[in-house]
Enzyme design. Structure first.
Site, mmCIF file in Angstrom:
data_model
loop_
_atom_site.group_PDB
_atom_site.id
_atom_site.type_symbol
_atom_site.label_atom_id
_atom_site.label_comp_id
_atom_site.label_asym_id
_atom_site.label_seq_id
_atom_site.Cartn_x
_atom_site.Cartn_y
_atom_site.Cartn_z
ATOM 1 N N ARG A 68 -10.609 12.192 11.992
ATOM 2 C CA ARG A 68 -10.025 10.889 11.665
ATOM 3 C C ARG A 68 -11.071 9.890 11.171
ATOM 4 N NH1 ARG A 68 -8.206 8.960 16.088
ATOM 5 N NH2 ARG A 68 -6.894 10.678 16.770
ATOM 6 N N TYR A 122 2.096 -9.488 -5.320
ATOM 7 C CA TYR A 122 2.772 -8.189 -5.455
ATOM 8 C C TYR A 122 3.980 -8.152 -4.511
ATOM 9 C CZ TYR A 122 2.802 -3.002 -5.344
ATOM 10 O OH TYR A 122 3.122 -1.673 -5.414
ATOM 11 N N ASP A 194 -6.110 -9.697 -3.202
ATOM 12 C CA ASP A 194 -5.731 -8.434 -3.833
ATOM 13 C C ASP A 194 -6.401 -8.435 -5.203
ATOM 14 O OD1 ASP A 194 -4.499 -6.403 -5.299
ATOM 15 O OD2 ASP A 194 -2.583 -6.635 -4.242
ATOM 16 N N LYS A 219 -4.626 2.655 -8.929
ATOM 17 C CA LYS A 219 -4.569 2.165 -10.298
ATOM 18 C C LYS A 219 -5.860 2.518 -11.059
ATOM 19 C CE LYS A 219 -0.657 0.609 -8.814
ATOM 20 N NZ LYS A 219 -0.534 -0.653 -8.116
HETATM 21 C C1 LIG Z 1 0.235 -1.090 -7.016
HETATM 22 C C2 LIG Z 1 -0.277 -2.313 -6.387
HETATM 23 C C3 LIG Z 1 -0.534 -2.351 -5.016
HETATM 24 C C4 LIG Z 1 -0.149 -1.245 -4.080
HETATM 25 O O1 LIG Z 1 -0.829 -0.082 -4.287
HETATM 26 P P1 LIG Z 1 -0.251 1.349 -3.852
HETATM 27 O O2 LIG Z 1 -1.467 2.192 -3.930
HETATM 28 O O3 LIG Z 1 0.820 1.684 -4.844
HETATM 29 O O4 LIG Z 1 0.294 1.219 -2.468
HETATM 30 C C5 LIG Z 1 -1.092 -3.502 -4.491
HETATM 31 N N1 LIG Z 1 -1.354 -4.569 -5.262
HETATM 32 C C6 LIG Z 1 -1.109 -4.567 -6.587
HETATM 33 C C7 LIG Z 1 -1.437 -5.787 -7.368
HETATM 34 C C8 LIG Z 1 -0.541 -3.448 -7.181
HETATM 35 O O5 LIG Z 1 -0.246 -3.482 -8.491
#
Ligand SMILES: *Cc1c(COP(=O)(O)O)cnc(C)c1O
Length: 409
Positions: A68, A122, A194, A219
């Site tokens: 873990r 988001y 974020d 992403k």
């Molecule tokens: C896609 C996204 C997330 C979440 O990411 P996941 O890996 O799909 O859980 C968080 N913040 C933004 C701005 C995003 O576009």
């Protein structure tokens, strides 16, 4: 990497060498024998003897303990991300970007606290405020992303933290992060951001005042639309707390996925540079089209917060939105269906281009949409994630899409 790198080095160079410790890429008699850390699949970690088990050096990456806590593949990714984020003492990995946001908020907030959240966050972050956090006795209040005075006025004695996102999801307003984080610090709030859109390559968030920088690695870092993960990078005080909370929640990432993320990370600077250039060319082309009312692309003059992007950012990416001049939802569907080089899907940051409809109005509670100065009839938006295809091919495809929009409207 067998030798220590020279100092200082540019982010693109760091993206190539970071995390490749000799002991993670070789054996004791041949350190740094291969380029990439192998995939260490392991739940059980073994100890040579009882003295080693009893004398375990503690809870930090780089020490085998139990599955873990990860093994060299995950440690290499976490270290590489830390090296890309100036001011970070460490990085915690999460199974998705949403898990990173939830894990970090749960490390910071306590029942009775108030969280301030930017109104263009988001949607799953907003849903966390309405659901998970509310159920735990934490109240979320939203604020206009472009209004510093409204943010300041929203801070109350119970406010514990602020969740920023810049540029915001769907509408891509760039926020004044240095000013917002300075106000937050004065009032004793923790600033989380974020930073998925820019990554530390385009916006080193901790050195612009944030305490915790979050990313969906799904992403740009992955970059190939085949794996999910998230991260939180922070200075020493918050890194330790984030790590303990993630461990308490039992969060782990697979070594296979960590290897995919490391592979993506090595080419991320090049991909981002190309996607930014291509996105700006597409955005400029769209802005000159009679069918288009507004282009929301931080790199484009006239986009909300473009001056802040120019002041604070060192790069961009391929994600932006545009709003059509009038028309109907059916015409917008015809536009998206009329594209052949853009996939239809809820993601972005991959090597391939994507298009999705955007309708921000119902997602807002503290700021206006359409933006001031926009015609309320101009309400059908499209979000594009520009990939690595030839830019002229993408523009030709959008020209076909706009023709389908005109015919379908
Ligand atoms: C896609 C996204 C997330 C979440 O990411 P996941 O890996 O799909 O859980 C968080 N913040 C933004 C701005 C995003 O576009």
């Amino acid at each position: 990497m067998a030798k220590d790198p020279p100092d200082p080095i540019a982010p693109a160079t760091r993206a190539v060498i970071a995390g490749r410790r000799p002991e993670w890429t070789g054996t004791p008699d041949h350190p740094a024998a291969v380029v990439n850390p192998p995939v260490w699949r392991a739940s059980t970690h073994l100890y040579p003897d009882m003295a080693a088990l009893r004398g375990h050096p503690g809870n930090a990456d780089g020490h085998f303990f139990y599955g873990r806590r990860g093994a060299p593949t995950q440690w290499a990714l976490a270290e590489a991300l830390t090296k890309l984020e100036p001011g970070a003492a460490g990085t915690v990995l999460y199974p998705s970007g949403v898990a990173a946001i939830a894990g970090a908020l749960l490390a910071v907030l306590r029942p009775g606290d108030v969280l301030l959240m930017t109104d263009n966050a988001y949607e799953p972050s907003r849903a966390m405020g309405r659901g998970l956090l509310k159920d735990m006795g934490i109240e979320t209040r939203w604020f206009d992303p472009l209004d510093l005075a409204a943010f300041q006025a929203a801070i109350c004695p119970k406010t514990r933290a602020v969740l920023l996102e810049s540029p915001g999801s769907l509408t891509l307003e760039v926020q004044d992060i240095p000013a917002l984080t300075a106000l937050a610090r004065q009032r004793g709030l923790v600033s989380l951001i974020d930073n998925t859109w820019a990554s530390p390559l385009g916006f080193p968030a901790l050195s612009h005042g944030a305490d915790i920088a979050l990313m969906s690695l799904t992403k740009h870092v992955g970059g190939h639309s085949d794996a999910m993960m998230g991260s939180a990078s922070a200075g020493a005080d918050w890194y330790g707390k984030l790590r303990l909370r993630a461990q308490g929640l039992g969060l782990v990432v697979s070594p296979d996925d960590a290897a995919l993320m490391l592979r993506g990370l090595r080419t991320m600077p090049l991909r981002l540079e190309r996607e930014t250039k291509s996105a700006l060319a597409v955005a400029e082309w769209l802005a000159a089209r009679p069918e288009v009312a507004r282009v929301l692309c931080p790199m484009l003059p006239g986009s909300p917060g473009h001056e802040l992007w120019r002041r604070d950012f060192t790069g961009g990416c391929g994600l932006f939105s545009f709003v059509l001049k009038g028309g109907t939802a059916a015409a917008r569907d015809a536009l998206i269906d009329g594209l052949s080089l853009f996939g239809i899907g809820y993601s972005w940051g991959g090597f391939e281009s994507l298009a999705t409809p955007v309708d921000p109005a119902p997602l807002r509670s503290a700021s206006a949409w359409p933006l001031p100065g926009m015609d309320p009839a101009d309400c059908f938006g499209v979000r594009l994630s520009i990939g690595l295809e030839d830019t002229a091919d993408l523009i030709a495809d959008l020209e076909r899409g706009l023709a389908a929009w005109a015919a379908g409207g």
